[in-house]
Design a protein around this motif. Structure first.
Motif, PDB file in Angstrom:
ATOM      1  N   CYS A 415       7.490  15.342 -12.709  1.00 45.39           N
ATOM      2  CA  CYS A 415       7.413  14.238 -10.973  1.00 45.39           C
ATOM      3  C   CYS A 415       6.576  14.534 -10.219  1.00 45.39           C
ATOM      4  N   SER A 429       9.241   9.435  -5.059  1.00 46.81           N
ATOM      5  CA  SER A 429       9.571   9.408  -7.077  1.00 46.81           C
ATOM      6  C   SER A 429      10.742  11.287  -6.733  1.00 46.81           C
ATOM      7  N   MET A 456       8.144  10.884 -14.578  1.00 46.73           N
ATOM      8  CA  MET A 456       8.220   9.672 -13.386  1.00 46.73           C
ATOM      9  C   MET A 456       6.978   9.426 -12.061  1.00 46.73           C
ATOM     10  N   GLY A 458       5.393   7.687  -8.617  1.00 43.37           N
ATOM     11  CA  GLY A 458       5.567   7.181  -7.213  1.00 43.37           C
ATOM     12  C   GLY A 458       4.288   5.853  -7.331  1.00 43.37           C
ATOM     13  N   HIS A 466       5.032   8.925 -16.444  1.00 44.63           N
ATOM     14  CA  HIS A 466       5.259   8.067 -16.962  1.00 44.63           C
ATOM     15  C   HIS A 466       5.738   7.659 -17.901  1.00 44.63           C
ATOM     16  N   ILE A 473       9.897   6.756 -15.820  1.00 38.77           N
ATOM     17  CA  ILE A 473      10.201   5.742 -14.360  1.00 38.77           C
ATOM     18  C   ILE A 473       8.965   5.292 -13.778  1.00 38.77           C
ATOM     19  N   GLY A 475       7.435   4.164 -10.079  1.00 40.52           N
ATOM     20  CA  GLY A 475       8.200   3.247  -9.027  1.00 40.52           C
ATOM     21  C   GLY A 475       6.481   2.656  -8.492  1.00 40.52           C
ATOM     22  N   GLU A 482      11.555  -0.483  -2.039  1.00 37.53           N
ATOM     23  CA  GLU A 482      11.078   0.373  -3.339  1.00 37.53           C
ATOM     24  C   GLU A 482      12.090  -0.116  -5.153  1.00 37.53           C
ATOM     25  N   TYR A 484      11.787   0.508  -9.646  1.00 36.44           N
ATOM     26  CA  TYR A 484      11.737   1.341 -10.357  1.00 36.44           C
ATOM     27  C   TYR A 484      11.854   0.950 -11.502  1.00 36.44           C
ATOM     28  N   GLY A 505      12.281  -3.989 -13.234  1.00 39.66           N
ATOM     29  CA  GLY A 505      12.483  -2.971 -12.145  1.00 39.66           C
ATOM     30  C   GLY A 505      13.960  -3.192 -10.918  1.00 39.66           C
ATOM     31  N   GLU A 508      16.723   2.132  -6.128  1.00 43.16           N
ATOM     32  CA  GLU A 508      16.638   3.348  -7.220  1.00 43.16           C
ATOM     33  C   GLU A 508      18.545   3.778  -6.721  1.00 43.16           C
ATOM     34  N   VAL A 511      19.250   3.318 -10.933  1.00 41.15           N
ATOM     35  CA  VAL A 511      18.427   3.856 -12.607  1.00 41.15           C
ATOM     36  C   VAL A 511      19.262   4.826 -12.634  1.00 41.15           C
TER      37      VAL A 511
END
Lengths: 556, 107
Positions: A415, A429, A456, A458, A466, A473, A475, A482, A484, A505, A508, A511
């Motif tokens: 991440c 993220s 993941m 961001g 990702h 994932i 972002g 936001e 995802y 998408g 959050e 997910v």
């Protein structure tokens, strides 16, 4: 480990003095912001969302105990008591002050470290397989080649202002643990099947970001003595012919894609033929000098199995789980490479406190021939551990929240810092990684799911890799909030693959549910022993997409 | 040539302190690290005055990266950015409530 010679030492010290002078001139106004910005970036100093951020180079991820302690010291004195290990095996401090950076660089120089070329449009810090020198499947330790490339590329006058950044990774094993195919150049050490000579296969034009591409083979086999000359030719063609009109099309992957690998290869070969190879002939001596510093240590002859570890495991379920997931087969009997997970349940991936850094430094010194490695998966490896010592190491790790037995499992999430720190990010993220980590915390559930990577990012720049996560994932911002996007089927190994999008998408909070749906398909349809990525390859996207759609439709 | 898009009022002006890197806000006089003390511009001429002040301060090497942030005002009259990015920038990392302005000013 490589130890600096007088040239390395002088170069790093001179850079500290140079940057101190540049900071001084910026503060007295004699350097403008426009003039100073590229200079600070050349020294790894960014201005991020909340503060400056300093990225410290850890060449091919290798750290001594002394270096790790110095990083802990800097974290305590000049930062906020922690650091973030990155997906390129580096370390970032999130809160340094500009006025303190020259002093920090001085402390780094004291332990043979620096921030040179950790940012900017130049050849970045060279990365490598984190099990270099110890992996059972290794053809040759990649660190001497990586160090050789580091020396060639450091302050290379011709390649100091490229069209865009340039990343090189090296692997000496057939199983790719360094994501070679996602690099501008991937250097694969291999043995010529006929002559048995060790040389290199070069991959070019890989990358993630907004235009993800798989690296293509540029040269099937390159003798050792030609490596630096050939790299010189590749960089020269890129420097001359790569686009500079649009930063989003300036990486070498765009050049190789636009003109085709054949045409690119022809240009490189033509340039290589023109290069006076005698300029590089002496470098084989330098390679030998470097390689001598990575000579295998004097290992003891140990039995294959540790009775001591077996007995300890029998009485400690957590230790048994740690041994199952966090140990990697060493080339020597009786030894192992221990991966310390920086992914404790609910923690920010890759973050370590100064106390944890000191604990790991002590363990490296006492049990792992004074060495630790940073992995691109944002964990730390103790590469040379006796199996007999694993129970003691585990006990220390457990006391310091470092004993999570999840390497390669669903909570070993890669991440980027995302919008909690990064000025480029479009979404956070870390909080989602923490949520997923808690969601899948049950070790029995994790084991049932088996080997599976979540990666993941961001933003589309893809520091969180990702595209090559089994589950990826991304972002983004969608209608001022936001959102995802989830991909599946990505693979960072030698079976490199880019993930495919499941659908629109999601917010959050939806997910985890969506990933549950995807995993539900896998668990229902997998064949015995089949990993998630293997099942995906057999089944294709359709059943996963259908399951995902149930969540997406409910959200829409 | 298209007209430059101006922000919706009210706005505050945010920048980074050059020496320390901290996020700072233009206050009635000088700069503040506490967003509650940020000067709020309710019309374009006031916003332009903030930008002009920031441009001078940038030339004097005190701050970098100044720009206007659209805000609403909460019940206490304190600015709340309209965009989530600027909310995070004003508060600090959402996973570390012990860091950033949310910790410094006990929001």
């Amino acid at each position: 480990m490589y130890a600096y010679d007088q040239f390395d030492e002088r170069l790093v010290r001179e850079r500290v003095a140079q940057f101190a002078s540049q900071v001084e001139r910026r503060l007295d106004g004699s350097l403008s912001d426009e003039e100073f910005r590229p200079l600070r970036l050349k020294n790894g100093l960014y201005l991020q969302l909340h503060a400056y951020m300093l990225r410290i180079a850890i060449p091919y991820g290798t750290l001594s105990a002394r270096q790790l302690r110095q990083l802990a010291h800097i974290a305590d004195v000049y930062d906020r008591g922690y650091g973030h290990f990155t997906t390129r095996q580096n370390l970032q401090f999130n809160w340094p002050k500009l006025k303190d950076v020259p002093a920090i660089l001085g402390l780094l120089a004291d332990v043979e470290m620096h921030c040179i070329q950790t940012s900017g449009n130049c050849i970045r810090n060279v990365t490598a397989d984190h099990f270099a020198g110890v992996a059972h499947d290794e053809i040759e330790d990649p660190r001497p080649s990586a160090e050789w490339i580091r020396q060639w590329s450091t302050l290379h006058p011709e390649f100091d202002w490229l069209g865009r950044k340039f990343k090189i990774a090296v692997s000496g094993a057939p199983h790719d643990r360094a994501v070679l195919k996602a690099h501008d150049i991937g250097v694969q050490i291999l043995r010529d099947p006929v002559t048995q000579q060790i040389g290199y296969q070069l991959l070019v034009g890989g990358g993630l970001g907004r235009t993800p591409m798989e690296g293509k083979i540029l040269r099937e086999f390159l003798p050792r003595e030609e490596l630096l000359g050939y790299l010189e030719a590749v960089l020269r063609i890129y420097n001359l012919e790569g686009r500079r009109d649009n930063k989003y099309k300036a990486r070498i992957k765009i050049l190789t894609h636009e003109i085709g690998i054949k045409a690119f290869r022809a240009k490189v070969e033509e340039e290589f033929a023109r290069i006076d190879s005698t300029n590089f002939g002496a470098d084989l001596e330098e390679f030998s000098r470097i390689a001598a510093q990575f000579a295998p240590p004097a290992y003891d002859n140990l039995p294959d199995v540790s009775r001591k570890l077996e007995v300890a495991q029998a009485g400690d379920e957590e230790l048994a789980r740690f041994v199952e997931h966090n140990l990697y087969r060493h080339k020597r009997k009786g030894y192992t490479a221990v991966t310390i997970s920086l992914k404790a349940i609910g923690q920010a991936p890759g973050d370590a406190t100064s106390l944890q850094m000191r604990v790991i430094a002590d363990l490296a010194e006492k049990y792992s021939l004074n060495e630790a490695r940073v992995t691109h998966m944002q964990n730390i490896v103790l590469p040379d551990v006796r199996l007999d010592d694993v129970p003691e190491i585990f006990a220390v790790l457990r006391e310091n929240d470092l004993a999570t037995a999840n390497v390669g499992l669903i909570t070993d999430i890669l991440c980027c810092p995302g919008l909690d720190y990064c000025a480029l990010a479009t979404a956070r993220s870390i909080p989602l990684a923490q949520t997923l980590s808690r969601h899948f915390a049950d070790p029995i559930k994790q084991k049932e799911i088996g080997e599976l990577s979540i990666k993941m990012s961001g933003c589309i720049n893809a520091c969180g890799h990702h595209h090559v996560g089994n589950i990826g994932i991304l972002g983004l911002e969608k209608k001022g909030a936001e959102s995802y996007q989830i991909t599946i089927g990505g693979d960072a190994s030698e079976n490199f693959a880019l993930g495919e999008l499941l659908g629109p998408g999601l917010p959050e909070q939806n997910v985890p549910e969506a990933i549950d749906k995807v995993l539900g398909v896998y668990l229902a349809l997998r064949q015995p022993g089949e990993s998630f990525i293997e099942a995906y390859r057999r089944l294709g996207l359709a059943p996963f997409k259908a399951a995902f759609k149930e969540v997406a439709d409910a959200v829409a | 040539m298209a007209a430059v898009k101006r922000p919706h009022m009210p706005v505050m002006l945010v920048a980074n302190d050059l020496l320390e890197g901290d996020v700072v806000f233009a206050a009635t006089e000088g700069w503040t690290r506490d967003p509650r003390e940020a000067c709020i511009a309710r019309d374009d001429s006031h916003a332009q005055a903030l930008e002009s002040f920031a441009a001078d301060e940038f030339r004097l090497a005190r701050i970098v990266d100044p720009y206007l942030v659209e805000v609403t005002l909460n019940a206490k009259g304190h600015p709340v950015p309209r965009h989530y990015r600027e909310v995070l920038r004003m508060l600090g990392p959402s996973n570390r409530l012990d860091l950033g302005k949310q910790a410094d000013f006990k929001f």
